[in-house]
Enzyme design. Structure first.
Site, PDB file in Angstrom:
ATOM      1  N   GLU A  67      42.236  39.788  45.064  1.00  0.00           N
ATOM      2  CA  GLU A  67      41.832  38.510  44.503  1.00  0.00           C
ATOM      3  C   GLU A  67      43.027  37.608  44.221  1.00  0.00           C
ATOM      4  OE1 GLU A  67      38.414  41.141  44.169  1.00  0.00           O
ATOM      5  OE2 GLU A  67      40.545  41.395  43.708  1.00  0.00           O
ATOM      6  N   HIS A 136      30.683  45.088  36.865  1.00  0.00           N
ATOM      7  CA  HIS A 136      30.146  44.005  37.671  1.00  0.00           C
ATOM      8  C   HIS A 136      29.180  43.100  36.919  1.00  0.00           C
ATOM      9  CE1 HIS A 136      30.992  47.479  40.318  1.00  0.00           C
ATOM     10  NE2 HIS A 136      31.347  46.586  41.214  1.00  0.00           N
TER      11      HIS A 136
END
Length: 331
Positions: A67, A136
């Protein structure tokens, strides 16, 4: 087809987001989409399905699992005149790019004396309710709403999912779009826009006179359900969808509290240090003498999000919790 010749389109939140991406890619050669699995896989949540075949690998780019690297690449591309759309799978993973977002994207315009705008859009899934456990499922958009130099959007309706992307790409500052995972399968009729999309103002999703229910994103359907329950009891709840979390629409919040004199803030994030806390503080600062009861907050339990379905449901704000908070303020 709707009445009066106005065309309605049956769609889902996911398809509305996909059509927004398609329109952006078609209308501006500077726009490209990048992220993990956005190409051949079609996106972790299927939003970009089919776009690789339509636009090719230069415009829809699969990235390595880093990321920090691909958000940094997006910042560099934006500085070079492109209009990148970066997809991060979930908000939890965005923390791996927090240095890039906070220390680079949000600050470069300021630190360069206005010479280096960063017209970058970052999309990510947020929220719980899908049994994806603590890695998540958290709602961290309030953290990003704390950062000057960025705009934070939380589309909760089909119309906002479809039409927020274009003005976000036109913004010279970085824009973060938080898409709640529970909304992707929501379906309904999508009307064509009657005016330009407004990213500066909250929306009244249901008018009322007895209490203000203030929320955003994935909590909007639950809040509307709670408003239906309250209406059956004779309590007219006004539902405010914040839509833009930074900058907050103080005027809309204040105007609603002036009308109803009571407020409940619903926020799927943790209560401590939350966006709900910020909204509550702003109500106290700007509308204290309008209040007939303390501001109520309905937030997630202060625990990592559980995997087990019943525990997850217990940890999240539910319509019954919102109804109970409204009763505490009204009764």
């Amino acid at each position: 087809m709707g009445g009066g010749g106005t065309q309605e389109t049956k769609t889902t939140y996911r398809e509305a987001m996909r059509e927004a991406l398609r329109e952006a890619l078609r209308s501006d050669d500077r726009v490209f989409l990048m992220g993990e699995d956005v190409g051949r896989y079609g996106g972790c949540f299927g939003v970009s399905l089919g776009l690789l075949e339509e636009f090719g690998p230069e415009r829809v780019r699969d990235t390595p699992l880093s990321e920090s690297a691909f958000v940094g690449s997006g910042i560099g591309a934006a500085l070079a005149g492109m209009r990148p759309i970066v997809e991060i799978m979930t908000v939890n993973f965005s923390l791996l790019a927090l240095d890039q977002i906070l220390n680079n994207a949000a600050t470069l315009l300021h630190m360069s004396g206005g010479q280096l705008p960063v017209p970058l859009v970052i999309r990510m899934t947020t929220g719980a309710g899908r049994q994806l456990a603590a890695q998540h499922s958290h709602s961290l958009e309030g953290w990003y709403a704390h950062i000057p130099g960025i705009r934070v959007l939380a589309p909760a309706t089909l119309e906002d999912a479809r039409h927020m992307l274009a003005p976000a790409l036109a913004d010279p500052d970085p824009v973060l779009i938080f898409e709640h995972g529970s909304l992707y399968n929501v379906s309904g009729e999508l009307l064509p826009p009657t005016e330009a999309m407004d990213l500066d103002h909250a929306a009244i999703r249901r008018p009322g006179a007895d209490i203000s229910l203030i929320t955003y994103g994935g909590s909007l359907p639950k809040t509307l359900a709670a408003a239906d329950e309250l209406a059956a009891e004779g309590i007219r709840a006004e539902v405010i969808d914040l839509r833009t979390l930074r900058p907050l629409d103080d005027a809309a919040i204040t105007a609603s509290v002036v009308r109803t004199h009571r407020a409940v803030v619903i926020d799927e994030a943790w209560r401590t240090g939350s966006l709900a806390a910020e909204v509550s503080a702003r109500i106290a600062e700007g509308s204290f003498y309008e209040l007939d009861a303390p501001v109520e907050r309905v937030c997630s339990a202060e625990v990592p999000m559980p995997y087990a379905r019943r525990l997850e449901e217990a940890a999240l704000p539910q319509p019954a919790d919102i109804v109970a908070a409204a009763h505490r303020a009204v009764d």
